[in-house]
Design a protein around this motif. Structure first.
Motif, PDB file in Angstrom:
ATOM      1  N   HIS A 212       0.818  -1.213   0.000  1.00 13.19           N
ATOM      2  CA  HIS A 212       0.000   0.000   0.000  1.00 13.19           C
ATOM      3  C   HIS A 212       0.854   1.266   0.000  1.00 13.19           C
ATOM      4  O   HIS A 212       0.449   2.273  -0.600  1.00 13.19           O
ATOM      5  CB  HIS A 212      -0.959  -0.019   1.188  1.00 13.19           C
ATOM      6  CG  HIS A 212      -2.112  -0.946   0.992  1.00 13.19           C
ATOM      7  ND1 HIS A 212      -3.177  -0.653   0.172  1.00 13.19           N
ATOM      8  CD2 HIS A 212      -2.354  -2.198   1.477  1.00 13.19           C
ATOM      9  CE1 HIS A 212      -4.045  -1.656   0.171  1.00 13.19           C
ATOM     10  NE2 HIS A 212      -3.565  -2.605   0.955  1.00 13.19           N
ATOM     11  N   LYS A 215       1.950   1.602  -3.598  1.00  7.58           N
ATOM     12  CA  LYS A 215       0.822   2.036  -4.426  1.00  7.58           C
ATOM     13  C   LYS A 215       0.499   3.506  -4.181  1.00  7.58           C
ATOM     14  O   LYS A 215       0.159   4.251  -5.116  1.00  7.58           O
ATOM     15  CB  LYS A 215      -0.402   1.173  -4.123  1.00  7.58           C
ATOM     16  CG  LYS A 215      -1.579   1.446  -5.057  1.00  7.58           C
ATOM     17  CD  LYS A 215      -2.725   0.483  -4.775  1.00  7.58           C
ATOM     18  CE  LYS A 215      -3.886   0.733  -5.723  1.00  7.58           C
ATOM     19  NZ  LYS A 215      -5.017  -0.196  -5.466  1.00  7.58           N
ATOM     20  N   THR A 218       3.535   5.469  -5.999  1.00  6.53           N
ATOM     21  CA  THR A 218       3.679   5.315  -7.450  1.00  6.53           C
ATOM     22  C   THR A 218       2.365   5.185  -8.193  1.00  6.53           C
ATOM     23  O   THR A 218       2.327   5.346  -9.418  1.00  6.53           O
ATOM     24  CB  THR A 218       4.531   4.074  -7.768  1.00  6.53           C
ATOM     25  OG1 THR A 218       3.808   2.886  -7.358  1.00  6.53           O
ATOM     26  CG2 THR A 218       5.870   4.112  -7.042  1.00  6.53           C
ATOM     27  N   GLY A 219       1.299   4.840  -7.486  1.00 10.99           N
ATOM     28  CA  GLY A 219       0.028   4.591  -8.151  1.00 10.99           C
ATOM     29  C   GLY A 219      -0.043   3.230  -8.802  1.00 10.99           C
ATOM     30  O   GLY A 219      -1.001   2.925  -9.517  1.00 10.99           O
ATOM     31  N   LYS A 220       0.956   2.388  -8.556  1.00  7.96           N
ATOM     32  CA  LYS A 220       1.001   1.053  -9.149  1.00  7.96           C
ATOM     33  C   LYS A 220       1.023  -0.009  -8.059  1.00  7.96           C
ATOM     34  O   LYS A 220       1.412   0.261  -6.923  1.00  7.96           O
ATOM     35  CB  LYS A 220       2.250   0.899 -10.027  1.00  7.96           C
ATOM     36  CG  LYS A 220       2.333   1.899 -11.178  1.00  7.96           C
ATOM     37  CD  LYS A 220       3.628   1.715 -11.957  1.00  7.96           C
ATOM     38  CE  LYS A 220       3.750   2.724 -13.079  1.00  7.96           C
ATOM     39  NZ  LYS A 220       5.035   2.573 -13.816  1.00  7.96           N
ATOM     40  N   GLU A 221       0.618  -1.227  -8.434  1.00 11.19           N
ATOM     41  CA  GLU A 221       0.649  -2.354  -7.507  1.00 11.19           C
ATOM     42  C   GLU A 221       1.952  -3.119  -7.712  1.00 11.19           C
ATOM     43  O   GLU A 221       2.203  -3.652  -8.788  1.00 11.19           O
ATOM     44  CB  GLU A 221      -0.552  -3.264  -7.729  1.00 11.19           C
ATOM     45  CG  GLU A 221      -1.885  -2.577  -7.432  1.00 11.19           C
ATOM     46  CD  GLU A 221      -3.063  -3.515  -7.569  1.00 11.19           C
ATOM     47  OE1 GLU A 221      -2.844  -4.680  -8.007  1.00 11.19           O
ATOM     48  OE2 GLU A 221      -4.184  -3.100  -7.254  1.00 11.19           O
ATOM     49  N   GLY A 222       2.783  -3.173  -6.682  1.00 10.01           N
ATOM     50  CA  GLY A 222       4.098  -3.788  -6.812  1.00 10.01           C
ATOM     51  C   GLY A 222       4.100  -5.290  -6.647  1.00 10.01           C
ATOM     52  O   GLY A 222       5.052  -5.956  -7.058  1.00 10.01           O
ATOM     53  N   ARG A 270       9.410  -2.709 -17.534  1.00  7.13           N
ATOM     54  CA  ARG A 270       8.075  -2.414 -17.014  1.00  7.13           C
ATOM     55  C   ARG A 270       7.209  -3.668 -16.906  1.00  7.13           C
ATOM     56  O   ARG A 270       6.139  -3.630 -16.300  1.00  7.13           O
ATOM     57  CB  ARG A 270       7.389  -1.385 -17.902  1.00  7.13           C
ATOM     58  CG  ARG A 270       8.049  -0.010 -17.890  1.00  7.13           C
ATOM     59  CD  ARG A 270       7.487   0.891 -18.975  1.00  7.13           C
ATOM     60  NE  ARG A 270       7.756   0.357 -20.307  1.00  7.13           N
ATOM     61  CZ  ARG A 270       7.399   0.947 -21.430  1.00  7.13           C
ATOM     62  NH1 ARG A 270       6.723   2.095 -21.386  1.00  7.13           N
ATOM     63  NH2 ARG A 270       7.681   0.401 -22.598  1.00  7.13           N
ATOM     64  N   PRO A 272       5.764  -7.022 -15.526  1.00  2.00           N
ATOM     65  CA  PRO A 272       5.723  -7.562 -14.158  1.00  2.00           C
ATOM     66  C   PRO A 272       6.497  -8.875 -14.046  1.00  2.00           C
ATOM     67  O   PRO A 272       6.536  -9.672 -14.985  1.00  2.00           O
ATOM     68  CB  PRO A 272       4.229  -7.783 -13.908  1.00  2.00           C
ATOM     69  CG  PRO A 272       3.628  -7.925 -15.276  1.00  2.00           C
ATOM     70  CD  PRO A 272       4.441  -7.050 -16.181  1.00  2.00           C
TER      71      PRO A 272
END
Length: 305
Positions: A212, A215, A218-222, A270, A272
């Protein structure tokens, strides 16, 4: 009879490790089935549930024909190209693949080398566990963890998925083992109930928090929620004290391999990458040599003399 066999294995570690090696070959063959079939089973279940949710309330007929039942045991294994059934003699771990020279007995289509690799890896790691822990409950627990981690690794590599069907039972098994068996003299696992409970909770919550925070920034889900559950399962089996070692080893390994794949294979940075295999490998090493690795790190860092 059983007592004599147990006494024999306890006094003859070579025979115990050899027997577990053979068992590992058979378990590896079953893990191949799980790695291939479980994601398909889950996807079919999800599609069926989605179809039921989207079906109009007044519609009573099934949204789609489920077709032939697909489970871990049905339908019978067959060549994906010619659909010829695979006989028992063609399904002997490693040996059949070598005898058939990696090709289908009917149509000569190539059979992936991954199947014997998984079987042989399972056998070698199982024998290693047996030799390391010796005959007893600790070896049985370590074998269960090893087999689950191999299955999760294969599935995550293929589908970037760590199924609840494996991670959650693995976590609960660790908690139950801690209560039912508890720590034994000189054994690394199971750990105490207190360490197992704290390990499971801290394992899940630590990665949940990192997820969280990443997220938020960065606004992304790692990573995925399956990683949280796998880390919780490792915490349940190994206790909370080794979790920092596991996360450092897994993150370092993932970073190094990621850089190598970008540099040597031109992988899109980039794209995943599954984190589960690194967690699994680090967790297995911590299970086997956690105290040794921790002491070595503390000595290198100057924190321990």
């Amino acid at each position: 009879m059983l007592n004599d066999l147990a006494a024999f294995y306890a006094s003859e570690p070579v025979w115990f490790a050899g027997s577990v090696f053979v068992l590992g070959l058979m378990i590896g063959s079953f893990l191949n089935v799980i790695i291939y079939r479980l994601p398909i089973i889950l996807e079919r279940d999800w599609r069926s549930q989605a179809a039921d949710l989207l079906r109009p309330a007044d519609e009573t007929t099934p949204a789609s024909d489920p077709g032939e039942r697909f489970t871990l045991s049905r339908p019978r294994s067959a060549c994906p190209k010619c659909k010829a059934p695979i006989t028992a003699l063609q399904n002997i771990p490693v040996v059949s693949w070598l005898v058939l020279r990696g090709r289908c007995a009917s149509c000569k289509a190539k059979i992936s080398a991954r199947y014997p690799v998984v079987e042989l890896t399972t056998a070698l790691l199982s024998a290693w566990v047996a030799w390391h822990f010796g005959f007893g409950a600790s070896a049985a627990c370590a074998l269960l963890v090893t087999w689950a981690l191999i299955a999760l690794t294969g599935i995550d590599i293929d589908h970037q998925l760590l199924p609840d069907n494996i991670t959650l039972p693995l976590m609960w098994a660790g908690l139950i083992a801690a209560v039912a068996i508890g720590p034994m003299l000189g054994a690394a696992l199971p750990v105490s109930p207190k360490d197992a409970i704290i390990g499971a909770a801290s394992g899940y919550l630590s990665l949940w928090l990192i997820f969280h925070l990443f997220k938020l920034v960065t606004g992304k889900e790692g990573m995925g929620y399956g990683d949280f559950k796998l880390f919780a399962a490792l915490g349940a089996w190994l206790g909370w004290k080794v979790l920092p070692l596991v996360i450092v080893l897994s993150a370092a390994t993932g970073a190094v391999l990621g850089i190598l794949m970008i540099a040597l294979q031109g992988r899109d940075r980039r794209a995943p990458m599954p984190f589960g295999p690194y967690l699994a490998a680090a967790g297995w090493l911590a299970m086997m040599y956690g105290e040794t690795l921790l002491n070595g790190y503390l000595r290198l860092s100057g924190l321990k003399h």
